[in-house]
Design a protein around this motif. Structure first.
Motif, PDB file in Angstrom:
ATOM      1  N   GLU A 194      -4.889   1.368  -5.678  1.00  0.00           N
ATOM      2  CA  GLU A 194      -6.098   1.670  -7.099  1.00  0.00           C
ATOM      3  C   GLU A 194      -5.992   0.339  -8.050  1.00  0.00           C
ATOM      4  O   GLU A 194      -7.699   0.323  -7.920  1.00  0.00           O
ATOM      5  N   VAL A 206      -6.455   6.613   0.046  1.00  0.00           N
ATOM      6  CA  VAL A 206      -5.007   6.578  -0.508  1.00  0.00           C
ATOM      7  C   VAL A 206      -5.373   7.713  -1.914  1.00  0.00           C
ATOM      8  O   VAL A 206      -4.264   8.237  -2.049  1.00  0.00           O
ATOM      9  N   SER A 207      -6.799   7.280  -2.263  1.00  0.00           N
ATOM     10  CA  SER A 207      -6.893   8.588  -3.510  1.00  0.00           C
ATOM     11  C   SER A 207      -8.265   8.373  -3.686  1.00  0.00           C
ATOM     12  O   SER A 207      -8.570   7.459  -3.626  1.00  0.00           O
ATOM     13  N   ARG A 215       0.467   4.686  -4.377  1.00  0.00           N
ATOM     14  CA  ARG A 215      -0.938   4.280  -4.066  1.00  0.00           C
ATOM     15  C   ARG A 215      -1.573   3.305  -5.483  1.00  0.00           C
ATOM     16  O   ARG A 215      -3.265   3.072  -5.811  1.00  0.00           O
ATOM     17  N   SER A 220       1.147  -0.935  -0.201  1.00  0.00           N
ATOM     18  CA  SER A 220      -0.081   0.417  -0.298  1.00  0.00           C
ATOM     19  C   SER A 220       0.241   1.671   0.001  1.00  0.00           C
ATOM     20  O   SER A 220       0.347   2.062   0.430  1.00  0.00           O
TER      21      SER A 220
END
Length: 408
Positions: free
Chosen positions: A292, A328-329, A288, A285
């Motif tokens: 994803e 994360v995003s 990113r 992780s």
């Protein structure tokens, strides 16, 4: 070099604006330094002449020997000013030499070994040689060795051919030829076998090559992939033989899971459990892009009943996906909410809804509505909250301020 020396402008490459070491003429009649124009045409994948803007129909580069000799003479005349003479470049390898090398390799195992060593040397010299090797059919030749030698005493030969093919960095056209050239064997099947039984390095190369090849495959070729492909890709993810191989394997799943029954094949191969375990690994992780892609695959797999069942069978799945939201995003958050929506829409039981509440899933969905997040993500979060409003609204586990914000 003395700054007062004036360099004739036609000695300078129009791209690099430096003295040309190996001037070559393109089909538009303009001369460039070989290294600069090769990077322009093949690394940047542009097919127009930088000066005239006209299309370069023929990528063959013709050496401008006259200009090179003029530049060398000028350098010699100005040697007293610190100008170094440009050495005469080695001529690129010719197609006939490569074809003879391949032909001679058919006579014995020893000649094959000799051929591969010579090809590796040629590839390492310059980009021009790589293009010549492509034209001479070297990638197809290497694919044939990979497909035909199997896992007997010639396995070292297969490893060498595989490594060479990987470092070849073949163009899209060549990759498509490898995929469609059944005379040399089924390249996907061959790579799958190496992923299963090859040495550490070869398994990584095979995974990276499989990723590149499947990226140029047509939908029908992807829809008819054998279950063994999914099994070995998932095994690569589980073994984590290298960061690049793990990323490539995940990319393969992203590429092939949208098609046909591939989602079912991936679920049967154990993809969901392995992906959840990866998401729990901090090293995975740290970049990113990994999470994803993992969330993208989970989203696709949870769109089928088997996938949702396997997801719920993993004790940590719900908590792991919930944790990744807003951490994360935006892309990962959107996919994670989609996963939760798929599960919450089709698999809702009183026990599951209580589990989602206790794990903080409902609280996280409310947070999605309140923070700066993609509109589509908010819509999906709101849809899931509305879907089970009666169950969650009166729960003592739900903070009072969130009850007031509950979508009506």
């Amino acid at each position: 070099m003395d700054e007062e020396i004036e360099i004739p402008p036609f000695f300078l490459c129009p791209i690099s604006l430096e003295i040309m070491k190996d001037p070559v003429i393109v089909s538009t009649g303009i001369t460039y330094d070989r290294d600069s124009i090769e990077k322009w045409l093949f690394s940047s994948k542009k097919n127009s002449c930088p000066v005239t803007k006209q299309d370069i129909a023929d990528a063959d580069l013709t050496p401008n020997h006259t200009l090179r000799r003029l530049i060398q003479s000028w350098c010699t005349l100005n040697a007293s000013y610190g100008v170094e003479r440009i050495p005469t470049p080695r001529p690129p390898i010719c197609k006939s030499e490569i074809e003879k090398l391949i032909k001679d390799s058919a006579s014995s195992h020893k000649n094959k070994v000799k051929c591969l060593k010579r090809l590796r040397q040629i590839v390492s010299e310059n980009a021009t040689n790589k293009r010549c090797l492509e034209v001479a059919g070297v990638p197809e030749f290497l694919a044939t060795i990979i497909s035909n030698n199997g896992f007997d005493s010639s396995m070292s030969l297969t490893d060498e051919a595989l490594s060479l093919l990987y470092h070849f960095e073949s163009s899209e056209t060549v990759l498509k030829n490898l995929l469609n050239n059944k005379k040399g064997g089924d390249i996907v099947n061959s790579l799958t076998k190496i992923m299963q039984r090859g040495i550490y390095e070869s398994r990584a190369y095979a995974t990276l090559l499989l990723k590149s090849i499947l990226e140029v495959a047509d939908p029908m070729q992807i829809m008819t992939l054998k279950p063994s492909v999914f099994t070995e890709v998932v095994q690569i993810l589980e073994d984590q033989i290298s960061h690049k191989a793990t990323k490539a394997a995940m990319h393969v799943l992203v590429t092939i899971c949208p098609w046909g029954r591939n989602r079912h094949k991936a679920v049967e191969a154990g993809a969901i459990s392995v992906i959840i375990e990866l998401l729990m690994d901090e090293s995975f992780s740290s970049d990113r892009r990994g999470p994803e892609m993992a969330m993208a695959v989970l989203d696709m797999l949870c769109q089928c009943a088997e996938g949702r069942a396997e997801f719920l069978n993993h004790g940590a799945a719900m908590a792991v996906v919930c944790k990744k939201i807003l951490r994360v995003s935006q892309t990962a958050s959107d996919r994670a909410v989609r996963v939760l929506l798929s599960v919450g829409r089709f698999c809702a039981t009183p026990a599951l809804l209580q589990e989602m509440l206790q794990l903080g899933v409902v609280e996280k969905l409310f947070l999605v509505l309140q923070v700066s997040c993609g509109s589509k993500t908010k819509e999906k979060a709101k849809e899931l909250l509305k879907l089970h409003a009666r169950v969650w609204k009166d729960s003592p586990c739900l903070p009072r301020n969130m009850i007031l914000a509950y979508p009506s």
